[in-house]
Design a protein around this motif. Structure first.
Motif, short mmCIF file in Angstrom:
data_model
loop_
_atom_site.label_atom_id
_atom_site.label_comp_id
_atom_site.label_asym_id
_atom_site.label_seq_id
_atom_site.Cartn_x
_atom_site.Cartn_y
_atom_site.Cartn_z
N ASN A 237 0.85 -1.18 0.00
CA ASN A 237 0.00 0.00 0.00
C ASN A 237 0.90 1.24 0.00
O ASN A 237 1.53 1.54 1.01
N PHE A 238 0.98 1.90 -1.13
CA PHE A 238 1.71 3.16 -1.23
C PHE A 238 0.75 4.30 -0.92
O PHE A 238 -0.24 4.50 -1.63
N SER A 239 1.03 5.03 0.13
CA SER A 239 0.23 6.21 0.44
C SER A 239 0.78 7.40 -0.35
O SER A 239 1.98 7.69 -0.29
N LEU A 240 -0.06 8.06 -1.11
CA LEU A 240 0.36 9.23 -1.90
C LEU A 240 0.36 10.45 -0.98
O LEU A 240 -0.54 11.29 -1.02
N SER A 241 1.37 10.50 -0.13
CA SER A 241 1.44 11.52 0.92
C SER A 241 2.76 12.27 0.81
O SER A 241 3.84 11.69 0.93
#
Length: 693
Positions: A237-241
């Motif tokens: 899960n890559f968080s686009l943060s």
């Protein structure tokens, strides 16, 4: 003495090199000028309120907080430059007040545990405020008698204190490169904040996805009438943060790689193996997440515990020797000096320190009595209150000395505060088990767990503040500040931070909840990893409810990682390392937090490598640090604002502009926008650093 390590958060190694970091500026100015001013305190409080809110949100989301001294110093210098009579000492007071944002906010490593165990439904304002304020003021008081021992009479490097002093010194020079650097630094913070805030707002509309998640079966299993059963599950899960990207930039390459190793141990090893031992059906994402949260996470907890405690044990001998020798030298100097101390050696008088400490202990006793009575522990009220106050008084001074020495040795951002919290909660829980639990009915177990967390929260507040105070006082020493004025500024900052922490915590709890808390939605809950670990340890000691086998496996892994880290440091001369605590965080934190930190570490490494070829490499690197600080602040503040909108609107996604049918498109659009925006920001920062007026 350890080397200045590449990649320490915010700025330890990135400022201009200092050949001898300890001596103060030569002589004292003829006229001190403005120092402890009302406008400086007000500006410091305003910065503190903003950074504290940002740190609370981000710390609960990612398990990390960011230091605020240098960004606050840059903001202060940029704003006060237009005010009459501004001095380096007034700017130092502003950063001293604002530094409490990166310290007192670390109370989130303990306090949410009371919600996670179901004891609190929210955060009662005055109780939470009092814990933060009294613990913080005690931290200031306990650090005062340690100042001469650990700052003026010590050769500890204080990397972050020295870095902040260098920023203040450079920024105090009128005109030329210094004024230009201040303008660029403030611009980097503002642009970073606006960019990350704007991206977070678009994510809230659901036009951009906030994450890229994929879960899959890794072979195996067998067919059943209901579909495929069993097999190995995993995913990512890559968080686009942008805030997580910025944290990676700040912690550096080797910490980022260590976190990546932890994520691989969890999701490429432990999760597939443990899930393959089960005969399961249903969505692969559910089994992968359940395996990680109910099993693998405890392996990470064991690794974190061993790594943090090892760091403390490793520093125990230097702490003892350094404190003893420094106190001896301090006594010798006092015996030979006159009755009047120079301005730069004047602390809050020790008599006032004693009175303020006593004044803090009385309401703490009342708090403990109120909490114990409300928890149904009235039968043992006297030993709980007397023992609790004695434990807080003695343990607080111990952690103040240890944290102060560790901050001087390796920097306050690198100090293993989680290890301090682990030790405090284990000792508190053991004392309750040995002294009180046998005298209470069996159903009092949960109340004792809550009491242990309550006491630990007070001691932890002391630890967080003392972990930072001496760093600030080192900055003050290097710019010829007046210690007692800085100490008053620290108290102001503590109270300001304590005012804002409870409502922000309560707001975030209502909007998102905390992972593992009763009724919390796992898909939206904030991780609060340290609070989860510390509350789990309290329950494990008092109720025996932990899976000690998995924690023991993690502890064994931690021992192995400690050995590997030592071998790598020896083989590379300290140029490379593998921090075991970071590996443990990689196992313990969700990939939505860790993987983007790894990307940020690589991006920061690339930026710094390019900066080495610039005309002014250190100034260019510092600009990258300030851009990263802005990215964290902007997204975090939008997160707090969105939480308020969620609470007051009663809707889970009040700003949504598109429906679920757009979700797959939003992933690609969001990912492309994130990559493009990130690359543009880094290129802009490099060009800004090279631009001349």
């Amino acid at each position: 003495m350890p080397r200045r390590r590449r990649g320490a958060p915010i700025a330890t190694w990135r400022t201009s090199p200092v050949s001898n970091p300890n001596p103060p500026l030569a002589g004292s100015p003829a006229a001190l000028g403005r120092e402890l001013s009302l406008r400086g305190l007000v500006l410091g409080v305003l910065i503190t309120l903003v950074f504290t809110a940002a740190n609370v949100y981000f710390g609960l989301k990612a398990g990390l907080t960011f230091a605020t001294s240098i960004p606050a110093a840059v903001i202060s210098m940029a704003l006060l430059r237009y005010a009459a009579g501004a001095t380096i000492h007034e700017n130092n007071i502003v950063q001293t007040v604002a530094s409490s944002a990166g310290t007192l906010s670390s109370i989130i490593f303990v306090l949410p545990g009371l919600v996670m165990i179901g004891w609190w439904q929210g955060f009662p304002y005055w109780v939470s405020f009092t814990i933060c304020a009294l613990g913080g003021v005690l931290g200031v008081m306990y650090s005062i008698p340690l100042r001469r021992a650990l700052v003026t009479g010590s050769d500890l490097p204080y990397p972050e204190g020295v870095a902040c002093a260098e920023v203040l010194k450079v920024g105090s020079r009128a005109g030329g490169d210094a004024a230009e650097d201040g303008r660029k630094g403030l611009l980097a913070i503002v642009v970073g904040s606006v960019a990350s805030a704007a991206f977070a707002l678009v994510v809230a509309t659901q036009v951009f996805a906030g994450e890229v998640a994929r879960f899959f079966r890794l072979g195996g299993g067998h067919e059943t009438p209901n579909g495929t059963a069993g097999g190995a599950a995993s995913g990512f899960n890559f968080s686009l943060s942008f805030a997580l990207l910025a944290v990676g930039h700040l912690v550096g390459l080797w910490v980022g790689l260590a976190i990546l190793l932890g994520a691989l141990i969890a999701w490429a090893g432990a999760v597939p193996y443990l899930s393959s031992l089960q005969d399961w059906t249903g969505p692969v994402a559910d089994i992968a997440q359940a395996t990680w949260s109910k099993k693998v996470r405890f392996i990470g907890a064991g690794t974190i515990g061993v790594a943090a405690v090892w760091t403390l044990l490793k520093l125990a001998l230097p702490v003892g020797r350094g404190l003893a020798s420094a106190l001896q030298a301090s006594r010798a100097r006092r015996a030979g000096q006159g009755a009047r101390l120079p301005r730069t050696e004047q602390d809050i008088p020790i008599g006032w320190v004693a009175l303020i400490t006593l004044a803090c202990m009385l309401p703490i006793a009342a708090l403990l009595a109120q909490f114990a009575s409300g928890a149904g522990l009235s039968a043992q009220l006297l030993p709980l209150v007397v023992g609790g106050v004695a434990f807080i008084a003695l343990m607080s001074f111990f952690v103040a000395a240890v944290c102060g020495y560790m901050a001087g040795l390796i920097g306050s951002s690198n100090s293993p505060l989680s290890g301090v919290g682990i030790l405090v909660v284990i000792v508190a829980s053991l004392l309750l088990v040995l002294g009180v639990k046998p005298l209470l009915p069996a159903e009092a177990g949960p109340a004792l767990v809550a009491f242990a967390l309550f006491v630990t929260a007070v001691v932890f507040a002391v630890a967080t503040i003392s972990n930072d105070n001496l760093q600030d006082l080192k900055t003050g020493q290097l710019v010829d500040a007046t210690p007692w004025r800085q100490q008053l500024a620290l108290i102001v900052g503590v109270v300001a931070g304590a005012l804002v922490i409870p409502p922000v915590l309560d707001l975030l709890n209502q909007a998102y909840g905390f992972a593992g808390a009763p009724g919390a939605d796992p898909a939206r809950a904030l991780a609060a990893p340290q609070a989860a670990l510390i509350s789990a340890l309290a329950k494990g000691v008092i109720q025996g409810s932990l899976d000690w086998g998995l924690i023991g496996l993690g502890a064994a892994l931690g021992v192995g990682l400690i050995a590997v880290d030592a071998l790598i440091k020896r083989a590379t001369g300290g140029r490379a390392y593998l921090p075991p605590l970071a590996v443990g965080l990689g196992i313990y934190l969700p990939t939505s937090s860790t993987l983007m930190i790894v990307v940020g570490a690589l991006a920061g490494w690339w930026f710094d490598r390019r900066a080495e070829r610039a005309a002014r490499p250190e100034a260019t690197k510092q600009l990258g640090v300030l851009l990263a600080s802005g990215l964290i602040v902007g997204e975090s503040l939008i997160g707090v604002a969105l939480a308020a909108i969620v609470v007051f609107s009663g809707q889970g996604a009040p700003l949504a502009l598109v429906g679920e049918g757009f979700a797959e498109t939003a992933v690609w659009v969001g990912a492309l926008a994130f990559v493009g925006t990130g690359a543009a920001l880094y290129l802009w920062a490099r060009r800004l650093a090279e631009a001349r007026r």
